[in-house]
Design an enzyme around this catalytic site. Structure first.
Site, PDB file in Angstrom:
ATOM      1  N   LEU A   1      -9.753  14.623  15.881  1.00 22.12           N
ATOM      2  CA  LEU A   1     -10.628  14.483  14.714  1.00 22.12           C
ATOM      3  C   LEU A   1     -11.766  13.486  14.956  1.00 22.12           C
ATOM      4  O   LEU A   1     -12.929  13.779  14.662  1.00 22.12           O
ATOM      5  CB  LEU A   1      -9.773  14.062  13.514  1.00 22.12           C
TER       6      LEU A   1
ATOM      7  N   SER B   1      -3.339  15.096  18.287  1.00 16.17           N
ATOM      8  CA  SER B   1      -2.423  14.648  17.221  1.00 16.17           C
ATOM      9  C   SER B   1      -2.970  14.996  15.843  1.00 16.17           C
ATOM     10  O   SER B   1      -2.212  15.313  14.933  1.00 16.17           O
ATOM     11  CB  SER B   1      -2.240  13.134  17.259  1.00 16.17           C
TER      12      SER B   1
ATOM     13  N   ALA C   1      -4.414  17.467  14.589  1.00 17.22           N
ATOM     14  CA  ALA C   1      -4.084  18.796  14.064  1.00 17.22           C
ATOM     15  C   ALA C   1      -2.646  18.848  13.568  1.00 17.22           C
ATOM     16  O   ALA C   1      -2.276  19.743  12.812  1.00 17.22           O
ATOM     17  CB  ALA C   1      -4.321  19.855  15.137  1.00 17.22           C
TER      18      ALA C   1
ATOM     19  N   GLY D   1       0.354  14.688   6.403  1.00 18.57           N
ATOM     20  CA  GLY D   1       0.119  14.018   5.130  1.00 18.57           C
ATOM     21  C   GLY D   1      -1.261  14.309   4.568  1.00 18.57           C
ATOM     22  O   GLY D   1      -1.413  14.980   3.551  1.00 18.57           O
TER      23      GLY D   1
ATOM     24  N   GLU E   1       2.363   8.745  -1.177  1.00 18.93           N
ATOM     25  CA  GLU E   1       3.135   8.448   0.035  1.00 18.93           C
ATOM     26  C   GLU E   1       3.567   6.988   0.000  1.00 18.93           C
ATOM     27  O   GLU E   1       3.093   6.199  -0.820  1.00 18.93           O
ATOM     28  CB  GLU E   1       2.325   8.772   1.294  1.00 18.93           C
TER      29      GLU E   1
ATOM     30  N   HIS F   1       8.150   6.837  12.859  1.00 25.08           N
ATOM     31  CA  HIS F   1       8.228   7.608  11.609  1.00 25.08           C
ATOM     32  C   HIS F   1       9.692   7.854  11.292  1.00 25.08           C
ATOM     33  O   HIS F   1      10.449   8.294  12.163  1.00 25.08           O
ATOM     34  CB  HIS F   1       7.479   8.938  11.748  1.00 25.08           C
TER      35      HIS F   1
ATOM     36  N   ARG G   1       6.869   2.118   5.667  1.00 21.20           N
ATOM     37  CA  ARG G   1       7.420   2.988   6.706  1.00 21.20           C
ATOM     38  C   ARG G   1       8.318   2.232   7.692  1.00 21.20           C
ATOM     39  O   ARG G   1       9.322   2.768   8.159  1.00 21.20           O
ATOM     40  CB  ARG G   1       6.251   3.649   7.447  1.00 21.20           C
TER      41      ARG G   1
ATOM     42  N   HIS H   1       5.456   7.397  16.441  1.00 21.28           N
ATOM     43  CA  HIS H   1       4.555   8.265  15.680  1.00 21.28           C
ATOM     44  C   HIS H   1       3.099   7.837  15.805  1.00 21.28           C
ATOM     45  O   HIS H   1       2.208   8.675  15.904  1.00 21.28           O
ATOM     46  CB  HIS H   1       5.002   8.223  14.215  1.00 21.28           C
TER      47      HIS H   1
ATOM     48  N   ARG I   1       0.902   0.567   9.784  1.00 20.59           N
ATOM     49  CA  ARG I   1      -0.148   1.376   9.163  1.00 20.59           C
ATOM     50  C   ARG I   1       0.333   1.985   7.835  1.00 20.59           C
ATOM     51  O   ARG I   1       1.439   2.519   7.747  1.00 20.59           O
ATOM     52  CB  ARG I   1      -0.552   2.507  10.118  1.00 20.59           C
TER      53      ARG I   1
ATOM     54  N   LEU J   1      -6.054   9.151   9.738  1.00 22.60           N
ATOM     55  CA  LEU J   1      -7.200  10.079   9.778  1.00 22.60           C
ATOM     56  C   LEU J   1      -8.419   9.423   9.141  1.00 22.60           C
ATOM     57  O   LEU J   1      -9.550   9.608   9.597  1.00 22.60           O
ATOM     58  CB  LEU J   1      -6.863  11.396   9.056  1.00 22.60           C
TER      59      LEU J   1
HETATM   60  C1  SIN Z   1       3.404  12.006   7.164  1.00 17.34           C
HETATM   61  O1  SIN Z   1       2.922  13.007   6.677  1.00 17.34           O
HETATM   62  O2  SIN Z   1       4.500  11.570   6.865  1.00 17.34           O
HETATM   63  C2  SIN Z   1       2.633  11.263   8.209  1.00 17.34           C
HETATM   64  C3  SIN Z   1       1.340  10.852   7.677  1.00 17.34           C
HETATM   65  C4  SIN Z   1       0.813   9.727   8.481  1.00 17.34           C
HETATM   66  O3  SIN Z   1       1.258   9.523   9.606  1.00 17.34           O
HETATM   67  O4  SIN Z   1      -0.021   8.995   7.963  1.00 17.34           O
END
Ligand code: SIN
Length: 519
Positions: free
Chosen positions: A16, A43, A45, A49, A115, A232, A278, A337, A372, A378
């Site tokens: 991206l 990554s 693609a 989230g 989230e 993750h 997270r 992740h 993060r 993104l």
């Molecule tokens: C997710 O959808 O759980 C991951 C999203 C992210 O890594 O920010």
């Protein structure tokens, strides 16, 4: 080494950040180095989230910045957090204009997911879990249509050409393995992704193994926050490599974490339960796995059959693994992740080396701190792709009149030995994983040294071992626990929060002699 010169700006990577920067640089000519056909293997693609942005009138960029600071456990740069969150909205509108089909409500507003660690539902999404795929589809189409962008598909950057602190170009090889060519260029933008694939259990695509961070480090760039690797909590534990992701948005919809005894364990550990930051959830999942309690994500009550239509990527991954999420909980594990660390940049994506910029996961901008915030990845890539493009354009002044580059066919040469890569990934998971301690990190460094010594003339492997060395060395130096970095021998968080900055030479000074593999 055979050499070519070009007036084109070289972009390393095709995710991206790379695509968005190439479009922002237009009409300046760009040469993009893409190991896979455009749109595959990045990554971005795979991101399920979406993009975090305060799009609801009741939300605000300041609230988004405050959540980013809180999740980052003390080492987020507050000015960077304010700048990135303030620019978020404009990028959502830009992506919408480029054809990204974000989910919209009947009144035309964006559908927003909640989230973990967000105080507001603010993740802009596409068809539940398709954001990364659909944003990339729109950007690939726009890039293909841009006359200024030449894409070298099937080529891999293996190093940076540099001279007395200035990056002067890149070294590239065929992705399947070949001798390298040197391309001299006026500017290089690194957008080649993170480091998750350096671990045996990861959600990252197979080629994302710290190579871009490693090549910058080998050229002498300062690397920041290398120790902070995000795990993750809900990678689907089905034996697949890489492990498919069960997006956090499922927990945002009410899915619960349970173990094989049917116990819901997060409610006892954090007031936000499944939506705790997270790192907290990842450690809880890891502890359950280590205790043999087989953690699982139960979507049945919250979503029922709706998961099949609303989260097609998760449903497909479950189907491939023989799991029916409508009737069964999904087994999960904590998997590498996202790398918060990377090439240290300023607010315009400039690295410590003249001629080199970085954006996306390869960069460490100060936004993510030690942990993060979900779907800020993104967003950061978009913000810094634009900023780096503007900075490069400003520094180069005139538009160079550069013809497409004719890349000659180099003779074949061996790529990294897969057995060594597998050893490296095991060493990282065992020694620099979710829970760390000094003996484990020192041993990990010694194992990395042995792996490097086994194929010392392979630049693609040296890029991986450089990043692995930086992660383990920075983790050894950080004698505290903070965010995603958890030391069992230093469980406290020190009162003074600081970011780490390390060169490869400094990290190598901490690396013990090579340790041969005994198992
Ligand atoms: C997710 O959808 O759980 C991951 C999203 C992210 O890594 O920010």
């Amino acid at each position: 080494m055979q050499g070519i010169a070009t007036g084109r700006i070289v972009i390393v990577g095709a995710g991206l950040g790379a695509l968005y920067a190439a479009l922002m640089l237009a009409p300046r000519p760009v040469l993009m180095i893409s190991p896979e056909p455009l749109g595959q293997g990045a990554s971005s693609a795979w991101a399920q989230g979406g993009v975090a942005a305060a799009m609801d009138p009741a939300d605000s960029a300041d609230a988004h910045a405050a959540d980013t600071l809180r999740a980052g456990a003390g080492t987020v740069d507050p000015d960077i957090a304010r700048m990135v969150t303030a620019e978020a909205r404009a990028h959502i509108l830009k992506l919408t204009g480029l054809g990204t089909p974000f989910d919209r409500a009947a009144d035309g507003g964006y559908v927003l997911s909640r989230e973990a660690a967000h105080s507001f539902a603010r993740v802009v999404r596409v068809k539940g879990d398709q954001a990364g795929a659909e944003i990339m589809r729109a950007l690939v189409a726009a890039t293909r249509a841009a006359a200024s962008v030449q894409v070298a598909e099937g080529w891999l950057a293996t190093g940076l050409a540099h001279d007395t602190g200035r990056v002067t170009g890149v070294e590239v090889a065929r992705a399947e393995g070949s001798a390298a060519l040197r391309i001299t260029a006026p500017a290089v933008l690194l957008a080649g992704g993170g480091s998750g694939g350096l671990y045996a259990l990861t959600t990252n695509p197979p080629r994302i193994r710290g190579q871009a961070v490693g090549m910058a480090a080998r050229a002498g760039a300062v690397i920041a926050d290398a120790e902070f690797v995000q795990f993750h909590p809900t990678a689907i534990d089905c034996g697949a490599d890489p492990a498919p992701l069960a997006t956090e948005a499922l927990r945002g919809e009410g899915a619960q974490l349970v173990n094989r005894l049917g116990q819901r364990f997060m409610a006892d550990l954090h007031p936000d339960a499944e939506l705790a930051p997270r790192d907290v959830v990842a450690r809880a999942i890891y502890a359950q796995t280590q205790a043999g309690l087989r953690p699982m994500l139960d979507t049945r009550a919250a979503l029922g059959p709706r998961i099949l239509a609303d989260f097609p990527a998760v449903a497909q991954a479950c189907a491939l693994a023989g799991i029916d999420p409508v009737t069964q909980p999904i087994p999960v594990a904590a998997a590498a992740h996202y790398h918060m660390g990377g090439v240290a940049t300023d607010a315009d994506g400039r690295s410590s080396l003249a001629g080199l910029w970085a954006c996306g996961e390869v960069a460490s901008t100060g936004l993510h701190g030690a942990n993060r915030l979900a779907s800020n990845g993104l967003l950061e890539a978009l913000v810094y792709a634009r900023r780096a493009a503007l900075s490069i354009a400003g520094e180069l002044c005139a538009i160079p009149d550069a013809a497409p580059v004719a890349l000659p066919d180099p003779p074949p040469a061996a790529g990294p030995d897969p057995a060594l890569v597998a050893r490296l990934r095991r060493a990282m998971t065992e020694g620099a994983g979710v829970i760390r301690d000094a003996p484990g990190l020192s041993r990990c460094l010694a194992r990395i040294a042995a792996i490097e010594a086994a194929q010392p003339d392979c630049p693609a492997l040296l890029n991986m071992t450089a990043t692995a060395t930086l992660i383990a060395a920075a983790a050894l130096m950080r004698r505290e626990s903070r965010g995603a970095h958890c030391r069992s021998d230093f469980p406290e968080t020190l009162p003074q929060a600081r970011r780490s900055r390390l060169t490869l030479a400094e990290a190598l000074a901490l690396r013990p002699a090579p340790e041969p593999e005994t198992t």
